[in-house]
Structure formats: structure tokens, C-alpha cells
Design a protein around this motif. Sequence first.
Motif, PDB file in Angstrom:
ATOM      1  N   GLU A 130     105.387  97.301 -52.772  1.00 35.34           N
ATOM      2  CA  GLU A 130     104.496  97.538 -53.913  1.00 35.34           C
ATOM      3  C   GLU A 130     104.917  98.754 -54.720  1.00 35.34           C
ATOM      4  OE1 GLU A 130     100.164  96.008 -53.185  1.00 35.34           O
ATOM      5  OE2 GLU A 130     100.891  96.991 -51.371  1.00 35.34           O
ATOM      6  N   SER A 164     107.251  81.938 -61.150  1.00 34.96           N
ATOM      7  CA  SER A 164     105.833  81.590 -61.076  1.00 34.96           C
ATOM      8  C   SER A 164     105.682  80.081 -61.164  1.00 34.96           C
ATOM      9  CB  SER A 164     105.050  82.247 -62.214  1.00 34.96           C
ATOM     10  OG  SER A 164     105.415  81.661 -63.445  1.00 34.96           O
ATOM     11  N   ARG A 184      94.834  88.979 -47.742  1.00 29.91           N
ATOM     12  CA  ARG A 184      96.188  89.573 -47.781  1.00 29.91           C
ATOM     13  C   ARG A 184      96.822  89.436 -46.402  1.00 29.91           C
ATOM     14  NH1 ARG A 184      99.067  94.978 -50.046  1.00 29.91           N
ATOM     15  NH2 ARG A 184      98.951  93.657 -51.876  1.00 29.91           N
ATOM     16  N   ASP A 293      99.239  87.788 -51.151  1.00 33.38           N
ATOM     17  CA  ASP A 293      97.826  87.831 -51.531  1.00 33.38           C
ATOM     18  C   ASP A 293      97.451  86.438 -52.020  1.00 33.38           C
ATOM     19  OD1 ASP A 293      97.478  90.517 -51.038  1.00 33.38           O
ATOM     20  OD2 ASP A 293      97.962  91.132 -53.082  1.00 33.38           O
ATOM     21  N   SER A 308      95.121  81.194 -56.744  1.00 35.85           N
ATOM     22  CA  SER A 308      96.069  82.117 -57.357  1.00 35.85           C
ATOM     23  C   SER A 308      96.730  82.899 -56.239  1.00 35.85           C
ATOM     24  CB  SER A 308      95.373  83.042 -58.359  1.00 35.85           C
ATOM     25  OG  SER A 308      94.491  83.891 -57.672  1.00 35.85           O
ATOM     26  N   TRP A 310      99.877  86.048 -55.241  1.00 34.29           N
ATOM     27  CA  TRP A 310     100.832  87.104 -55.594  1.00 34.29           C
ATOM     28  C   TRP A 310     101.660  87.374 -54.359  1.00 34.29           C
ATOM     29  CZ3 TRP A 310     101.988  91.872 -53.576  1.00 34.29           C
ATOM     30  CH2 TRP A 310     102.735  92.748 -54.385  1.00 34.29           C
ATOM     31  N   ALA A 330     106.386  80.552 -53.368  1.00 33.49           N
ATOM     32  CA  ALA A 330     105.225  80.145 -54.175  1.00 33.49           C
ATOM     33  C   ALA A 330     104.802  78.725 -53.811  1.00 33.49           C
ATOM     34  CB  ALA A 330     105.557  80.247 -55.661  1.00 33.49           C
ATOM     35  N   ILE A 344     100.694  81.014 -59.228  1.00 34.36           N
ATOM     36  CA  ILE A 344     101.270  81.851 -58.175  1.00 34.36           C
ATOM     37  C   ILE A 344     102.495  82.567 -58.728  1.00 34.36           C
ATOM     38  CG2 ILE A 344     102.276  81.874 -55.858  1.00 34.36           C
ATOM     39  CD1 ILE A 344     100.614  79.353 -55.281  1.00 34.36           C
ATOM     40  N   GLU A 345     102.531  83.861 -58.511  1.00 33.55           N
ATOM     41  CA  GLU A 345     103.656  84.664 -58.988  1.00 33.55           C
ATOM     42  C   GLU A 345     104.332  85.294 -57.784  1.00 33.55           C
ATOM     43  OE1 GLU A 345     101.889  87.447 -61.759  1.00 33.55           O
ATOM     44  OE2 GLU A 345     102.270  85.990 -63.371  1.00 33.55           O
ATOM     45  N   ALA A 346     105.654  85.244 -57.807  1.00 27.13           N
ATOM     46  CA  ALA A 346     106.392  85.768 -56.646  1.00 27.13           C
ATOM     47  C   ALA A 346     107.594  86.566 -57.112  1.00 27.13           C
ATOM     48  CB  ALA A 346     106.829  84.619 -55.746  1.00 27.13           C
ATOM     49  N   SER A 347     107.809  87.693 -56.447  1.00 23.37           N
ATOM     50  CA  SER A 347     108.904  88.580 -56.823  1.00 23.37           C
ATOM     51  C   SER A 347     109.785  88.885 -55.623  1.00 23.37           C
ATOM     52  CB  SER A 347     108.350  89.908 -57.357  1.00 23.37           C
ATOM     53  OG  SER A 347     107.510  89.676 -58.458  1.00 23.37           O
TER      54      SER A 347
END
Lengths: 758, 298
Positions: A130, A164, A184, A293, A308, A310, A330, A344-347
Motif C-alpha cells: 500500500e 480492471s 480484507r 479487499d 467490487s 481492490w 481479478a 475489480i481493480e488489481a495492481s
Amino acid sequence: MAIAEVPRFVRADGPDKVTGSGRYAADINLTGQLVAKFRYAGVSHARITKLDTSAASAMPGVFAVLTAADVPDVIYSPVVPDRRLFAKDVVRFEGELVAAVAAVDAATAQAAVDAIVVEYEDLPIVDDLEAAMADGSPLVHQDWESYAVTGDTVQRPNVASFSSIEKGDVDAAMASADHVVTSRYVADGCHALPIEPRAVVAQWEGEKVTIWTSTQVPFGARAGVCETLQMPASKVRVIVPHLGGGFGGKCGFHFEAHVAALAKAARRAVKLVFSRQEEMVAPDRRREGMIVDITSGVKADGTLVARSGWIAIDNGAYTADAAFFPQLAAMHVAGPYAMEAVKIEASLVYTNHQPSGSVRAPTAPQACWALESHTDELAAMVGMDPVEFRRANIVDEGVEGAAGQIYGEIGLRRCLDAAVDASAYSDDLPDDEAVGVAISWWPSFPGPSGAYIKIDSDGSGMIITGAQECGTGSVMTLRMLAAKELGMEPEDFQLVYQDTSAAPYDTGATGSQTLLNNGRAVVEGAREVAAQLRDLAADRLEAAPDDIELASGKAHVSGSPDKAVSIVELAGVAAEGEMLIGKGSGTPPEYPSVSAMCVGDQGLAGWAGPQFACHAVHVRLDRETGVVRVLDVSAAHDSGTIINPVAAHGQVEGGIMMGVGQALTEGTQYGDDAKQRNTGLLEYKLQTAADAPTIHTEFIEIPDPNAGPYGAKGLAEAPNVPTAAAIANGVAKLVGMSVRQLPMTAERVWMTSEGMSS
Amino acid sequence: MSFTIATTVDEALVALDAGARPIAGGTDLVVGARHGKAALPADLVAIDRIDELGGVELDSAGVRVGALMSHAELMTDPVIVGSYTAIADASALVGSPSTRHVGTLGGNVMNGSPAMDTGAPLTVLRAAAELRSVTGSRTVSLDELWAGPGRTTANPGELLVALHLPPAWDRCGSAYVRLEYRRAMEIAVVGAAAAVTLAADGTVASVAVALAAVAPTILSVDGVNEALVGRTAAAAGPVAAALASEQAAPISDLRASDRYRRHCIGVMAKRAVDAAARRADGESIAVPVNRSLGIGAA
Ligand SMILES: Cc1cc2nc3c(=O)[nH]c(=O)nc-3n(C[C@H](O)[C@H](O)[C@H](O)COP(=O)(O)OP(=O)(O)OC[C@H]3O[C@@H](n4cnc5c(N)ncnc54)[C@H](O)[C@@H]3O)c2cc1C
């Protein structure tokens, strides 16, 4: 629905492996061979202020010392090229290579490695996912914007790849829900841990190099050598002797180019053999740590309406093959559920950890663990039994999935029923025991793949394939396919494989793809030979080729088994003229289209040959200590048609054991210096044979027309996906709440049950 | 550099006197050297072929257990399983079948690891170590023998030839339990042994508790006899747990935090007292207790 009458046969590599006569890469020894040793960074993030190899080079017995200055300045990796063979200016993880040495023996090589002078100026360590994504974080790659990424890959500061999946209006759908649950989950990274640490031997003849290596992807290794040493493929031959396991850890290109470059500089053959510790620190292949999350909205009646998510995935210092991880993660946080809207967003986040890379079902076990734990929380919220909740919300034939794919006939519902029925789910259990259930999915990966088939004059068959056997038995199973087409026995075929100069291309032992893709190639090649045999037999038996059947080692006229000629005899005839030779590659299955909007699309929102599974796991909890024991696992898998049941059961059992380890004991522990602390098998706790639960496996066989031979899908990765999740759900029942960290070590379980956070 | 294969104790003692280190099973010595813990000593004397160092013999003073007894032998030896069961519980948990066949009691004791599994059982059973050198022999208590992690007070010239156990008495039982995360190839995160004698009315007549992996050496729990005598076995366990947790001085490492170790050592102490008392009462609980009672990863 086994395709052979007798599904058991002796694996071609079995006797050698069992008796010890088989040869692995570390067993190769060449005349004049030198020993390679690497100088690793030893620090997690620093600028190199001094690098002096002169003392090492001057030592007697040292034949070559290489650094970044001695090899082509190539920046490589698929999709996100961000690394070099040797560190240049900056080191970004402890296992990064700074220099390599070739010397007469191990002691001299080590002394030379130690004599290399490296001085560093510390750079700030980035090891919190994070914090790394926050504005103003120190960067792992200062010049990330200059990297020549390919495809639709989206990058951000400290984010190597962002994806995403978005479908429908998630805010509106969430507002229509009666309950919204947010969870989480945090998973530690872990290792593939093949029992064979890797070995590489390289030898030059003129401008050509031959490399014996323990890789899962011979053609990928060759491509890496060609790219980094700037050589044409025609000058590089990669051979894999027997491979002692991989589990993904030996996918990709690793140290083949370093050893080849050393051998060239030293003008001698050079051999590298890793220690266990090197195997755990240096390769850019580890299972990625992850933060997930998830928020889901459900109606009071248990209908899932919106989700949703993350996701932050630990990429480590370099990207290896991980650019597709965000999209795959995702998909696993969306899961095999139907819902109106999803976002859904993924990094994939750069840190100063060892790079992550494909390990058996990359991203899936962790993401599935998070999702399926969350799913049990949703069921509890609406007061439904978790299995009923799943029955009400899963995808099925004709139903649209989260990313908008509409499924054909699939076995998910039957998997759920079968696994739960075979378990003690409905039994009265002692108060320290429970059964947890999780469902999962996993794609099949279509790709190009080739094979030749020939039958020699004595009637013996040979399959010459680009495919790589990493222990799963999938290459061994190719013999069943050829035998079936040709009316012969699997044992009638020899295999020539794991040699890039002998066989056509194959992607390698990766993505559960061997049987799916190379199986089609072998069937196609064998059918060519079958046609040749029919023609020959038709001549002899005075019948039409179409009326000839191949069975029991003979060609006979359909309906008249006595009008027959043996394949051995036909092979003898063919050897005098038009020989029996076939080839196959074939068109891969198609990727289905999807309706979701995907930013940073890596082509993995729509799946060909989707596989489904359910595991129901019976666990026992020692409440006073938090130690969990897995007693029994009921597994049901839809991987399409099962071609080799013995090997298929082995894959499920092995996948489950790996899942038990990931669930309970296997996790990398890092120090504040971002270095791994448990890099040996004493402190990195694999499961042992004594820990193995009873495993019941059922295959729900639905042949998939858009998949591999006879409707087979992949299988090697899927069994690894839902085990940890199912264990978690069993433990949560006993503890009264989820353990939100993976692995769910005894101490973490105990702390959760005591209401402490760790 | 030398490697001597001794076939008699005297041969071994001569080699020791000349500076050699003894090697029994080598499962600590060789594995430790490979891991870079300490280089392999230049001069070694192999003691694994010395018949005099084997066997379990009853004598007037109790029982003599040869230093060369392997864990595999100890876990099935009728005298050990029958009367000194905690040792068998411990040996049965060591490593894997191959470790147990090669590793010896003497090696375990002399290696001096605070996590050694036979240490706590030997302590509660009041074992004494017989050390011999070219100049003579002496017998020391284990308290005197263990000096710290990996250290003993034995002189380099001294060989551990045997452990001596006092005679078993009526209505006594012992047990060793350990916390483990998996069922093989595990090292004690914490472990506890107890030896209990019951009075005719079923209450505790005497008790000893010792702890593994919570202090620099095996830790005897102080005051446990005074606190437990006269209590029923059921009431004794929690008191033993409290004393064990209080007296433990655990560290945090990769295997567990100090807090968790302190909690678990209490649990192990309670379970050891409970199992020892049940055995004292005549109940047959198969070796190892961990598996029979579903403790840890059982
Ligand atoms: C895979 C594995 C798992 C293990 N698991 C466990 C476990 O679960 N629990 C546990 O407690 N231990 C375990 N161990 C450690 C080891 O196996 C035991 O401590 C074993 O009892 C050592 O005995 P050995 O004969 O092999 O000792 P050696 O290695 O031969 O010797 C150990 C030390 O004692 C000295 N020594 C040996 N015999 C004598 C003697 N008679 N007199 C004087 N000095 C002597 C040696 O010089 C050396 O310093 C494990 C080891 C391995 C490799």
C-alpha cells in the motif's frame, strides 16, 4: 471415460526415475568443465558505487568473471521488459546477480566470488504494497516510464501492470442490495519448491551453444538466451534431461544465458548447480503475496448482485511473466458467480522483494481463499447454508459470468454436489472438527504446439515432441493418444522430447497446457500415419482405405477381423518406400468473447476450456494451540475428458498437498531489510507424506468441444486452487470467524480465536 | 585430518584424548556442518560400532541406557516404553524414520540443543550422565551437564557412555508432548515432559515437569512438586500450566513469537501432566502421546 482399455501403463520415464538410472541436469559432466558461482546483491535496494572484479579475475583457476559490462546491454522480460542479466547501477532485490564466476572447482569459484569488491549506497526499501502505491513513495524503478511494455499493459508509479474488470453499474447495484459485506484478506508469498534445485550446463562448439538445463520451458529458455546474448535461434540448442519437478518455479528463462556467457568467455564447458537457498532466493519465480479487499452486495434472499474488489499483488523487483497477474487475480476475486455488476481493480506492485512469477495457478489459490472466505461470510450474513448460497449464485450453462462470458455445458454444479456429498459436511462432528467447502475455476490456455510421429521398420513408434515433462505425466500420456489412433499400445512408442533442435515448438510445462495443445498435435500427427497405414493395408487386403480399421497392432477390414495384416509387416513395407511419418500442430481452441470492460487487458477475461472444481475439506482444530490438521479432502473436478486417470488422480492429490501447505505452513517471512528469513527447508515448512489427508477424487467428465483432444481441458493447476479456501472455511467454522492471513499458521489461528490481531 | 573407527570404548577414548571429536549418527554434526553452523572437526572418531555403548540394562541402581541407543530402538524398547515412557514419546517424534534409525540418544544429549526432544523426559526421570575419559569416569546430573545452547560441561576428552535412570516405582507414569506444526521433520517449537506418581487415593504423590525450547537449556519447573502434591490429576494440570508459562523464558524466532510460546508451553505442560497421570493410573496410552491424544498436528 478413459480412452484406453487399460488405463495403467508403465511411464516411459518411470523405471529410470525410480531406479536412479535417469539423468538430471546436475548429472551432466563434460570434459574440462568449470564450476559457475554467482555474486548476489545481498542487499535489497542500493546503488552500486564500486564494482571491482580485478582481484577475482587474477586468482589462479579462475577462467571468467562477468558483470553487466561483459554482456550485451539488453533489457528483457516478456510484456514488461525491466531487467538485465546483471545489475547495472542499481540492485533491487537481495538475489539480484551482480557478477558471475567460472573457475576450476567450487571452492575456487566461491573464493573468487568473495574477492569481488562491491560497494553500495543504500536506497530506500520499498516493501509495503500500500505504501508503494501511495503518492510520493520511493520508486523501485526510477525510469519505469521508459520501459517498452507491449499490448494494452497499463503502468503507474511502482505499478508494473494494472488491470480492471468492469461490468454494469456497480454503485447502483450495490445500493439495491439488502446487505453489503466488506472483507480484507492478506496472503504471504511462498515458493514453488521443486525438490531438484536447478542446474545448467553450457558448452560451445564454434558459434553454437548447447545448454542442458532444468527448465520447464525449453523453447522459452532458448528465446531468453537468444534475446539477451543476441543470438539467432539456430545457434542455440536447449536440452532438458529429466526434470526434478517445477511447479512453475522453472518456467521462464533464468540462468541459461549467464552460464552460456561464462562458457564462451572461459572457452570451456561451465556448470551451475544451485543450493536450496539459492533456489529460494534467486529465481524470478515465487508465488506472489497479495492483499485482497472485497465488497459484495446481496439481497435478503441470498442473491448476489454486485461485487467490487481492490487487489494489490507483490511483483517484487522485476516483472518476469507476471504482467497478466492482475487480470487473473481479478477474475478469481469475481469468481464463478453470476452477478449484475462488478468492478475489480488489481495492481502488480513493484517492491524490493524477489520477483514473483507463475507458480502453479498463479494468483488463484490466494484470490480464491479470499473470495471463498468472503463467500461464507456472505452466506452467514443472509443466514444461508454456505453450500446453498453457492448453489444459488454460481454460473452454469447459459449463464453469464462476472466478466460477461456465457458458458456452455459446465460441471461446476455437479462438482459442488459431488464433493459435498462425498464429505462429512452433513454429519454430526465432534466440536473440534468441521468441513469447509470452496469452489473454484481456472482457464485452459490454448497455444501453438507441434509433434512428429513416425513408425520405424520394426513397427515401433516414436513421438518427437516439443513438449516438456515436468513430472505430471502429461508427455507420458501422449503415448496413449498415439496408440489409440494407431491401434497400438502406449508402450509401443518411444519419446524424443525436451530438445529444441529435435522437435517442433511447444510452450512447455506451463499453464496446464501440454496435453491440451500438444495432445492435439500428437493426435493430428498420428492420424496422418494412420491414413498412411490404411493406404498400405488397403493395397494388401484389396479393400478401400476407408474400410480399414487399426486395432490390436493390426490393420483389418472393417467387419472382418480375420482379413488383417500386422502393423509390423506394414512398417516393413513402408520402410522400403514411402515411410510412415506424420506431423501435427493444429489450430488452438478459440478464446471466447466477453462483454466486460477491461482496462489493461491481458486477454484473460474470457476463458477457453474453463475448468471447475470443488473441495470439501474436513479439518480438526486443536483449540488450545491453533494447530489445524487436515483429515480428509473430497475433491471434484471438471477438467473435461480425463485421458490418463492414474496421472489425473496424481495431479489432484499433489495439488491438494501443495494447497494444504499454502494454507497452513508455507509462507515467506521477511526481515525489515526486505530479505527472506526462511530460505531453507528447516524454517520453510513444506507438508510431509505423514501430513497427507485421505483424498477422494471424482472427475465430472464433460467433453469440451473447444478444448484439447477428446474434449480434455487442462488439469495440473486447477487442483491447487480451492484447497486453502476450503480449509479456511472449515477453520472459520471452528474459530467463529475467518483467519485473515495466509498461511493460517497455528499462531495466527490461535491469535484470531483469542481476538488478538497480528 | 583423521577419521578413526573405534570398536571399543578404550580406543575411542584414546582418540578423544588426542583431540578427535566423537561422531555417533552424525545427524547433528554432519548436517550442522553442511548448513555452515560449525565446520566439520578435522579429527573424528566414529563410535557407532562400539557394542559396549548400546543396549538397555537393568541393574541394581536402576536402568543403564547406552549412549548409542537410536531413537528407533528407544521408541520400541520394552523397558523404556514400559517404565520410562516419556523418552519413547520423545524419540518417536524425532525427525523421520531415517533420522530415528541413525540418530542416537547420546548425540541428542551431547548436542545440547535447548529444543532436544529427549532432554525434558530425561530430566523429569532424573537421569544422570556417565562420562568417561582416559583418566577415569564420573557421573553428573543433566543440570550440571548442559551449560547453554549447544554447550555442555563435558571435557573434550570425555565420552558419554550411558545414561542412568533410577528404578521405576509403582503407580508412576511419564509423558512428553510437543507443539508441532506438521507430523514429520519437525523441531520442537515448545515441548514439555512430566513424571507423575499417584498416591493410593489417586491424588498426586510426586511430580516433576521439564520444558524444552523455552530457555537456553532444558528448564526444570520449580516448585511444581510442592504446588501439585495432593491435588487430583485434573486439578494439577492447570497449575502446572501456569507455573510453566510463568517460568519459561522463550524467544521470538521464525517458528513462533515469545508470547505464543509462553502460552503453548503451559498447554503442553498441562497435557504432559495429564498423560503422565493417566499412565500412572494404569491407562495405556500408545507412544507417542502426541499421536494418541491428537496433540499438535496429530
Ligand atoms: C532431519 C532431521 C530431523 C531431526 N529432528 C529432530 C527432532 O525432531 N528432535 C530432536 O531432538 N532432534 C532432531 N534432530 C537432531 C538429531 O537427529 C538428534 O539430536 C540426534 O539424536 C543426534 O544424534 P547423532 O547420533 O546423530 O549425533 P551426532 O551428530 O553424531 O553428534 C551430535 C553431537 O554430540 C556429540 N556426541 C555424539 N555422541 C556422543 C557421545 N557418546 N559422547 C560425547 N559426545 C557425543 C558429537 O560430537 C556432536 O557434537 C534432527 C536432525 C535431522 C537431520
